[in-house]
Design a protein around this motif. Structure first.
Motif, mmCIF file in Angstrom:
data_model
loop_
_atom_site.group_PDB
_atom_site.id
_atom_site.type_symbol
_atom_site.label_atom_id
_atom_site.label_comp_id
_atom_site.label_asym_id
_atom_site.label_seq_id
_atom_site.Cartn_x
_atom_site.Cartn_y
_atom_site.Cartn_z
ATOM 1 N N PHE A 380 22.076 -27.900 -47.661
ATOM 2 C CA PHE A 380 22.380 -28.114 -46.245
ATOM 3 C C PHE A 380 23.268 -26.977 -45.760
ATOM 4 C CE2 PHE A 380 21.789 -32.077 -48.481
ATOM 5 C CZ PHE A 380 20.846 -32.723 -47.722
ATOM 6 N N TYR A 381 22.799 -26.285 -44.727
ATOM 7 C CA TYR A 381 23.503 -25.112 -44.200
ATOM 8 C C TYR A 381 23.889 -25.362 -42.749
ATOM 9 C CZ TYR A 381 24.610 -20.203 -43.270
ATOM 10 O OH TYR A 381 25.253 -19.034 -42.934
ATOM 11 N N ASP A 382 25.171 -25.171 -42.434
ATOM 12 C CA ASP A 382 25.694 -25.340 -41.083
ATOM 13 C C ASP A 382 25.552 -24.012 -40.350
ATOM 14 O OD1 ASP A 382 27.163 -25.722 -38.768
ATOM 15 O OD2 ASP A 382 28.665 -26.977 -39.748
ATOM 16 N N ILE A 383 24.637 -23.941 -39.381
ATOM 17 C CA ILE A 383 24.387 -22.673 -38.707
ATOM 18 C C ILE A 383 25.516 -22.298 -37.757
ATOM 19 C CG2 ILE A 383 21.891 -22.904 -38.909
ATOM 20 C CD1 ILE A 383 21.807 -23.750 -35.990
ATOM 21 N N ARG A 384 26.304 -23.258 -37.293
ATOM 22 C CA ARG A 384 27.437 -22.939 -36.432
ATOM 23 C C ARG A 384 28.607 -22.391 -37.249
ATOM 24 N NH1 ARG A 384 27.476 -25.160 -31.186
ATOM 25 N NH2 ARG A 384 25.384 -24.775 -30.358
ATOM 26 N N ALA A 385 28.893 -23.011 -38.385
ATOM 27 C CA ALA A 385 29.989 -22.543 -39.233
ATOM 28 C C ALA A 385 29.583 -21.339 -40.069
ATOM 29 C CB ALA A 385 30.469 -23.676 -40.147
ATOM 30 N N GLY A 386 28.289 -21.108 -40.251
ATOM 31 C CA GLY A 386 27.822 -19.973 -41.021
ATOM 32 C C GLY A 386 28.026 -20.121 -42.513
ATOM 33 N N LYS A 387 27.939 -21.357 -43.023
ATOM 34 C CA LYS A 387 28.125 -21.586 -44.459
ATOM 35 C C LYS A 387 27.468 -22.909 -44.830
ATOM 36 C CE LYS A 387 32.688 -23.659 -43.648
ATOM 37 N NZ LYS A 387 34.132 -23.579 -43.956
ATOM 38 N N TYR A 388 27.309 -23.102 -46.137
ATOM 39 C CA TYR A 388 26.750 -24.366 -46.616
ATOM 40 C C TYR A 388 27.726 -25.506 -46.355
ATOM 41 C CZ TYR A 388 22.785 -22.134 -48.927
ATOM 42 O OH TYR A 388 21.625 -21.449 -49.176
ATOM 43 N N LEU A 389 27.183 -26.688 -46.117
ATOM 44 C CA LEU A 389 27.993 -27.848 -45.796
ATOM 45 C C LEU A 389 28.891 -28.203 -46.982
ATOM 46 C CD1 LEU A 389 28.243 -29.822 -43.391
ATOM 47 C CD2 LEU A 389 26.693 -31.348 -44.595
ATOM 48 N N GLU A 390 30.186 -28.337 -46.728
ATOM 49 C CA GLU A 390 31.158 -28.596 -47.784
ATOM 50 C C GLU A 390 31.422 -30.081 -47.915
ATOM 51 O OE1 GLU A 390 34.532 -26.317 -46.684
ATOM 52 O OE2 GLU A 390 33.656 -24.387 -47.303
ATOM 53 N N SER A 391 31.633 -30.514 -49.141
ATOM 54 C CA SER A 391 31.866 -31.923 -49.428
ATOM 55 C C SER A 391 33.288 -32.313 -49.047
ATOM 56 C CB SER A 391 31.630 -32.199 -50.915
ATOM 57 O OG SER A 391 32.003 -33.518 -51.241
ATOM 58 N N SER A 392 33.451 -33.496 -48.460
ATOM 59 C CA SER A 392 34.781 -34.039 -48.167
ATOM 60 C C SER A 392 35.349 -34.807 -49.351
ATOM 61 C CB SER A 392 34.707 -34.968 -46.944
ATOM 62 O OG SER A 392 34.275 -34.270 -45.802
ATOM 63 N N VAL A 393 34.503 -35.124 -50.328
ATOM 64 C CA VAL A 393 34.961 -35.832 -51.531
ATOM 65 C C VAL A 393 35.521 -34.859 -52.551
ATOM 66 C CG1 VAL A 393 34.239 -37.364 -53.404
ATOM 67 C CG2 VAL A 393 33.252 -37.636 -51.122
ATOM 68 N N ASN A 394 34.839 -33.740 -52.735
ATOM 69 C CA ASN A 394 35.265 -32.713 -53.674
ATOM 70 C C ASN A 394 35.211 -31.377 -52.946
ATOM 71 O OD1 ASN A 394 35.801 -30.984 -55.772
ATOM 72 N ND2 ASN A 394 34.213 -31.779 -57.130
ATOM 73 N N ALA A 395 36.374 -30.842 -52.593
ATOM 74 C CA ALA A 395 36.431 -29.617 -51.793
ATOM 75 C C ALA A 395 35.929 -28.401 -52.552
ATOM 76 C CB ALA A 395 37.865 -29.370 -51.326
ATOM 77 N N ALA A 396 35.779 -28.499 -53.863
ATOM 78 C CA ALA A 396 35.378 -27.352 -54.667
ATOM 79 C C ALA A 396 33.863 -27.146 -54.687
ATOM 80 C CB ALA A 396 35.884 -27.501 -56.101
ATOM 81 N N ARG A 397 33.091 -28.031 -54.074
ATOM 82 C CA ARG A 397 31.642 -27.898 -54.131
ATOM 83 C C ARG A 397 31.029 -28.128 -52.757
ATOM 84 N NH1 ARG A 397 28.650 -32.569 -54.230
ATOM 85 N NH2 ARG A 397 29.785 -34.539 -54.395
ATOM 86 N N THR A 398 29.787 -27.700 -52.637
ATOM 87 C CA THR A 398 29.026 -27.926 -51.411
ATOM 88 C C THR A 398 28.138 -29.156 -51.571
ATOM 89 O OG1 THR A 398 27.279 -26.446 -52.181
ATOM 90 C CG2 THR A 398 29.016 -25.477 -50.833
#
Length: 457
Positions: A380-398
């Motif tokens: 999942f890629y966020d085109i507005r943020a310009g990066k893959y969607l980051e997890s709110s459960v584990n900040a170290a992974r997408t």
């Protein structure tokens, strides 16, 4: 749940509503300052394409500040206002719903047992409980999420005397704007078949449009449909029952359907095998993707080819998706390309986080680009943020959805295929609420017979 719902409240008792807390303005300014500082940092590799919010200034008018303080993002206030039918402005962001369930790892997979079925290539949600999909073995199936039952829909066939029958599977399913017709491939894979919704009664079979397998379709409106084939041609069809001749099969016969011919057929110049189609509503253009690495643009009103453009270093390009902000997303062997719809210039190359995965399916859900890979994963890629969607459960992974193994039949397995098997995701689609995601596919090698299908909810 912040940003999912929005309610501009009116005071009931006292001067201000309960959400009117002055400290919210200072918190808003602090977040805005932190965001601007983050953007001013010079990254090691600057992005080619950056977007910004509408307002980046701390200076807001008193009227804007008053509206901010009267705005509640609490879902309880939204539900209470709707139930009591209060005269308050309410809005619901479906895209935020999808983001929330993905980033908080709330989706769970329910695998679907399809039996002896070979590869699922296309899918669409009919309702919030039913999804229809087509397979390589020319089966049109419907899965009921609540009943957990798979039903088969008979494929349609027409009498093609002068042309040999083509069998290559159903590669495209499209529903028109008013959701009154569903179009897909017929029993002969060079013909189209149209069904009436929601009953799925047969309407017509379109023949004499293509000589080879139909790979892509797109509706221009409620009546006009465009199909693209491996014969490098596009065909324009009109689906209007008032102009069709339905045979009289008697009272006790099976439902009858008409046979139609295309209104127009166009050879796609510079193309070698049309692989996917999409319709650009803003510019009234049809974008066709061919396997030789070209994107072709047709005028939807005149049905004439305008231009073709060679894609940069694009190999094994099999899918194209359109976003209303003026973007085409094209899936290639190792990355996804974002193109500007006006100039067809490359805006960004989104490299895959996993080497050698291969992009097999792309789709937009709001500003979220969903990518199905050949390694059994959804990215999942966020085109507005310009990066893959980051997890709110584990900040170290997408955010990544890893699909189950699926089914491969041993009698058709390749010799020496001893590596760990994962299915390729050839198709995926969200339901209308964005809370359910259907993903399906099968083995990536053409000689393997098998399937995978699952609903994430």
């Amino acid at each position: 749940m912040y940003g999912m719902v929005k309610t501009i409240r009116n005071s009931v008792v006292g001067q201000y509503p309960s959400c009117h807390i002055t400290n919210r303005l200072e918190e808003r300014r602090a977040k805005s300052r932190a965001l601007r500082q983050e953007r001013r940092r010079k990254p090691d590799k600057p992005d080619d394409f950056v977007t910004y919010e509408d307002s980046g200034s701390d200076e807001e008018t008193p009227q804007q500040q008053e509206e901010i303080l009267n705005t509640s993002y609490n879902i309880c206030d939204f539900v209470r206002s709707r139930e009591n039918n209060l005269f308050e402005r309410r809005s619901y962001n479906f895209e935020q719903t999808t983001r929330y369930v993905l980033t908080h790892d709330m989706l769970r997979e329910t695998q679907i047992n399809l039996g002896y079925v070979n590869k699922v290539f296309c899918s669409k949600w009919l309702s919030n409980r039913q999804v229809v999909f087509g397979t390589k073995c020319n089966k049109l199936l419907i899965y009921d999420v609540n009943m957990r039952r798979v039903d088969a829909i008979p494929t349609l066939s027409a009498n093609r005397v002068n042309h040999p029958e083509v069998q290559g599977g159903l590669h495209s399913i499209e529903i028109n704007t008013s959701r009154s017709y569903l179009a897909t491939g017929a029993r002969n894979s060079a013909d189209i078949a149209v069904y009436r919704l929601p009953t799925l009664d047969p309407v017509c079979v379109g023949e004499n449009g293509h000589r080879d397998l139909i790979m892509g379709m797109c509706w221009l409106d409620d009546q006009f449909l465009v199909s693209g084939s491996k014969d490098s041609r596009l065909a324009l069809w009109r689906i209007n029952e008032d102009y069709m001749d339905f045979p009289d099969g008697g009272k006790e016969s099976c439902p009858t359907f008409a046979t139609i011919n295309p209104l127009s057929i166009r050879d796609c110049r510079t193309a070698q095998r049309i692989r996917s189609l999409c319709f650009n509503k803003e510019f009234r253009e049809i974008a066709a993707l061919s396997l030789n690495g070209y994107i072709h643009i047709f005028n939807a009103e005149t049905f004439k080819q305008k231009l073709s453009r060679k894609l940069p270093n694009c190999q094994d390009n099999v899918s194209i998706a359109y976003h209303s902000d003026g973007l085409y997303a094209i899936g290639c062997r190792s990355y996804t390309i974002l193109l500007d719809t006006r100039t067809l210039q490359t805006i960004k190359k989104i490299t895959s986080r996993y080497s050698g995965c291969g992009i097999r399916a792309t789709s937009f859900e709001g500003n979220l680009l969903t990518v199905g890979t050949g390694l059994g994963m959804l990215l999942f890629y966020d085109i507005r943020a310009g990066k893959y969607l980051e997890s709110s459960v584990n900040a170290a992974r997408t955010v990544t959805l890893k699909c189950s193994k699926g089914i491969v039949y041993p009698e058709d397995e390749m010799d020496g295929f001893n590596v760990k098997y994962v299915p390729a995701i050839y198709t995926h689609c969200y339901d209308s609420t964005g809370m359910r995601l259907f993903a399906a596919g099968g083995p990536l090698p053409a000689t393997l017979v098998g399937n995978y299908a699952g609903v994430w909810q």
